[in-house]
Every structure is written in C-alpha cells, then in structure tokens.
Design a protein around this motif. Structure first.
Motif, short mmCIF file in Angstrom:
data_model
loop_
_atom_site.label_atom_id
_atom_site.label_comp_id
_atom_site.label_asym_id
_atom_site.label_seq_id
_atom_site.Cartn_x
_atom_site.Cartn_y
_atom_site.Cartn_z
N LEU A 194 0.81 -1.22 0.00
CA LEU A 194 0.00 0.00 0.00
C LEU A 194 0.84 1.27 0.00
CD1 LEU A 194 -2.87 -1.18 2.35
CD2 LEU A 194 -3.00 -0.76 -0.11
N SER A 195 1.97 1.26 0.70
CA SER A 195 2.74 2.51 0.76
C SER A 195 3.30 2.83 -0.63
CB SER A 195 3.85 2.42 1.80
OG SER A 195 4.82 1.50 1.39
N GLU A 196 3.52 1.82 -1.46
CA GLU A 196 4.02 2.10 -2.81
C GLU A 196 2.96 2.81 -3.65
OE1 GLU A 196 5.87 -1.42 -4.50
OE2 GLU A 196 7.19 -1.63 -2.76
N SER A 197 1.71 2.44 -3.43
CA SER A 197 0.62 3.13 -4.11
C SER A 197 0.52 4.58 -3.64
CB SER A 197 -0.68 2.36 -3.85
OG SER A 197 -1.79 3.19 -3.95
N LEU A 198 0.71 4.79 -2.34
CA LEU A 198 0.66 6.15 -1.80
C LEU A 198 1.79 7.01 -2.37
CD1 LEU A 198 -0.63 8.20 0.09
CD2 LEU A 198 0.47 7.07 2.03
N LEU B 151 -9.82 7.76 0.96
CA LEU B 151 -11.26 7.50 0.88
C LEU B 151 -11.55 6.02 1.09
CD1 LEU B 151 -11.97 9.68 -2.28
CD2 LEU B 151 -12.21 10.34 0.12
N THR B 152 -12.16 5.70 2.24
CA THR B 152 -12.47 4.30 2.55
C THR B 152 -13.97 4.15 2.83
OG1 THR B 152 -12.17 4.41 4.95
CG2 THR B 152 -10.19 4.10 3.62
N PHE B 173 -6.05 12.38 -3.78
CA PHE B 173 -7.08 11.42 -3.34
C PHE B 173 -6.53 10.01 -3.45
CE2 PHE B 173 -9.24 15.23 -4.65
CZ PHE B 173 -10.27 15.38 -3.74
N TRP B 174 -6.52 9.31 -2.33
CA TRP B 174 -6.13 7.90 -2.33
C TRP B 174 -7.42 7.12 -2.13
CZ3 TRP B 174 -2.83 4.97 1.86
CH2 TRP B 174 -2.20 3.88 1.25
N ASN B 175 -7.91 6.57 -3.23
CA ASN B 175 -9.28 6.06 -3.26
C ASN B 175 -9.37 4.54 -3.18
OD1 ASN B 175 -12.08 5.80 -3.79
ND2 ASN B 175 -11.65 5.56 -5.99
N PHE B 176 -10.00 4.04 -2.13
CA PHE B 176 -10.21 2.60 -1.97
C PHE B 176 -11.63 2.17 -2.33
CE2 PHE B 176 -6.35 1.00 0.11
CZ PHE B 176 -5.70 2.19 0.34
N VAL B 192 -6.96 2.25 -5.42
CA VAL B 192 -6.58 0.91 -4.98
C VAL B 192 -7.85 0.07 -5.04
CG1 VAL B 192 -5.56 -0.50 -3.16
CG2 VAL B 192 -4.84 1.87 -3.43
N HIS B 193 -8.02 -0.63 -6.16
CA HIS B 193 -9.19 -1.49 -6.30
C HIS B 193 -8.76 -2.90 -5.91
CE1 HIS B 193 -11.42 1.76 -7.87
NE2 HIS B 193 -11.00 1.72 -9.11
#
Lengths: 207, 207
Positions: A194-198, B151-152, B173-176, B192-193
């Motif tokens: 996840l931190s790589e995505s961030l 966003l969770t 935006f870090w969108n889950f 992050v899907h």
C-alpha cells in the motif's frame, strides 16, 4: 486465440471490464456497443475492440457486446469459472476489513475463516466468520479445500507463515505485508504494497 | 536529466527501491554495489543501473551507490522531500487499518485525523488519532494544512464526498472505493481497487 497469447497489459485491464460489465448487468443492460462502453470507461472504443478481440471477439457488428456472455468469458480467463476458498491470516483491522468485503463472493471468492496469533483478542464482528488460533491451521486446511491465503500479518512473521502455508498445500498468496515472499515457483503471489501506491500519488501530485 | 523524462515504468519501480534502500539504511549499510542491490531485489544489475541513471547516476565506478543519498534523491522525485498531511474518510476497519500504519510517517506522510458519518460508533483505537463527524470537515480543513484524503467509504457516497473535499481544497485522493472518481483535472487520484488485485492472483493461479 488461446489466453496464453493475451498480453499482460490486457490482463491487467480485464478486472476493470468485469467491474463495468457487472454494473451494467445489475442495471439490467444485456448488450452494449463498444462506443457506449467506451464512454463509460473513458477508454477509446478502438482499445476496447482490440482488448476484447483477444478472446474471440464476442462483439458483433451492429449488435455490440452481449454483457452476460462477456462477463462469463472474462471470468473464465481470470480463473473465476470455479470458486476459490480463502482464509485470512491476521485478524487485525486490515484482515477484518478484507474479510468484510461480501462483494468478493459475487466473483466466487469465498473467505471462510480468519486466523490470528491471539484469536481471543479479536472481536468476531465480521459476517459471522470464525476466528481461529494459528495452531488450528494444519487441521483446518486438511479438512477444508482452501486455495488462497490472504496475508495481513506483520512483515517479521510473514515469511515463516507463508512457508508453513505452502507446506500445507496453499499455492495462492495475496500478500499485504510490506516484504517480498520467497516461495517455490509453483506458488503464485500477488503483492499489495500500500505505501508504494501512496508514493505514486505523491509523485503525481508533485509532477 | 530532469525527472519529466523518467519513463512511467521506472517511476512505478521507485517505491520498491525506496523500500530496499531504507532497509539497508536501517541495517547501517551506507553504500552498496549495483550487483549487491540486484541480488537483494531480484532484478538485474543492468536494470538497476539503467533505472538509477535516469536521475543523474548516483553510482560511482568502484564505489557503488551511497544509500542515504540515493534515498534522498528518490524521495525528492517521489514528492517526499516535503511532508504531506492526510485525513482518512471512513473510520471502519479499512480506514482504521490505514490510519494505524505508523510506517507512513517514516516517509513524511502524516495521517492527522479520521472522519466518519457516525463517529460515535467508532472506537478511537488508532494511535490516539481523533475521529470526527463529517460536519466538522469544512472547519477542520480551514484550520489544518491537509493535502491528501484517503477514501475508505462505500462507493455510493464517495463521489459526493470527493467533490466536497475538492471544493474544500484537497487535490490528492487515495481512493479505496470500488468506483472511478470524476474530479477536475488538477486533482490527482490513485485508486486501490483491491478486488482487481485479487483477480490478478486468480488469473495467474489458472495460467
């Protein structure tokens, strides 16, 4: 054309097609033109035609795509034509969050139980799923046809646990620990770091 | 060479370099040859040299790479040379899991608070972080320099909330949520899907 010939970049896009097509199906849409699908997905109609032609070109001139058929065919390619049974290792916030996604079941992906080093500390608040101690793992796996383990434990422990799971017959690993696993070649590992995505986000915010 | 010229595929690999280099730094390693780094990362030494040459070639013949310098330079490229302040929208299992990752702070990524539609239902068990109601959001954002929203929340609500956050000045935006956001062009969205990642796993298990 066999699926072996499908480029990896197309494979990466298939789950997204699944998502949009499933939404259409839920809305009662049975067929759609590549142009309409293009408008919804914000990719060109030409790319959609190219992508979907990789598995036989289910579209017909003047008709478009048959939505339920396309879902079935993409599902076959993605290995969703038979059900998968999952266990979650680590019943902390992340493990419970993943176990809580009932929508996985719409794809035939069934989370059956959670395992934790300290199961008595865990509120079993997740869709009535059982939470077991790690000592139960060997017996449990003998009795249940589990093929995927979801790893949400700290990176210090994950390699040892992954090896144990491999010895017990698990070949699919969905790994959330921030470390690369070292497993034999017939194991399949999908990492979610996840931190790589961030950091991708902060990169694009800067540039 | 400016960072604008770095191919996207290299950018995608940079967080992984960060991870391995940070582990080396923690172990007190100050310099490393591309061959040693190659052995650890399971990529070829040639690729490492090519990748790292994109930002000035910090390696020196016969010396190798200076680990702390390389971390600093990669950090600059990834936008980590200044701190980022984050809020988490949705204080369910996933939101609490993300807020609980203290390791983000090692990269200058600070989660400051969680927001939830029903904050009183939430046990504030996450590193002492406050959990606020959504009604507090406008005032909170006026008073704090937040630049990223995580966003969770369920997909039914996420577009409305994302638009509200955008109006209030948030651009990252870090969108889950399992839906594509529709935001103005100066917003940066990283999705992050998770189910898409799981379907990659089932694909590779089948093929």
């Amino acid at each position: 054309m066999t699926s072996a010939a499908i480029p990896q970049v197309v494979i990466k896009r298939l789950p997204r097609y699944m998502r949009f097509l499933s939404e259409l199906k839920e809305q009662g849409v049975d067929r759609i033109s590549s142009q309409e699908l293009s408008d919804r997905m914000h990719v060109t109609a030409s790319q959609i035609r190219q992508d979907l032609n990789h598995f036989g070109g289910f579209g017909q001139q003047g008709y478009g795509y048959n939505v339920p058929n396309l879902i079935t065919e993409i599902g076959k390619i993605l290995g969703l034509d038979k059900p998968h049974n999952l266990i979650v290792i680590g019943a902390g916030n992340l493990g419970r969050a993943l176990a809580g996604y009932s929508s996985f079941e719409d794809r035939g992906l069934y989370i059956r139980a959670l395992f934790d080093a300290v199961p008595e500390n865990t509120v079993s608040d997740v869709r009535g799923l059982p939470v077991f101690g790690m000592d139960v793992l060997p017996d449990y796996l003998k009795q249940h046809g589990i093929d995927i383990a979801v790893l949400t434990i700290p990176k210090e422990n994950v390699r040892k646990v992954a090896s144990q799971l491999y010895e017990l017959g698990i070949r699919g690993f969905w790994n959330f620990a921030h470390i690369d696993l070292a497993l034999p070649e017939d194991a399949v590992v999908e990492n979610v770091h996840l931190s790589e995505s961030l950091m991708q986000l902060t990169y694009y915010m800067k540039h």
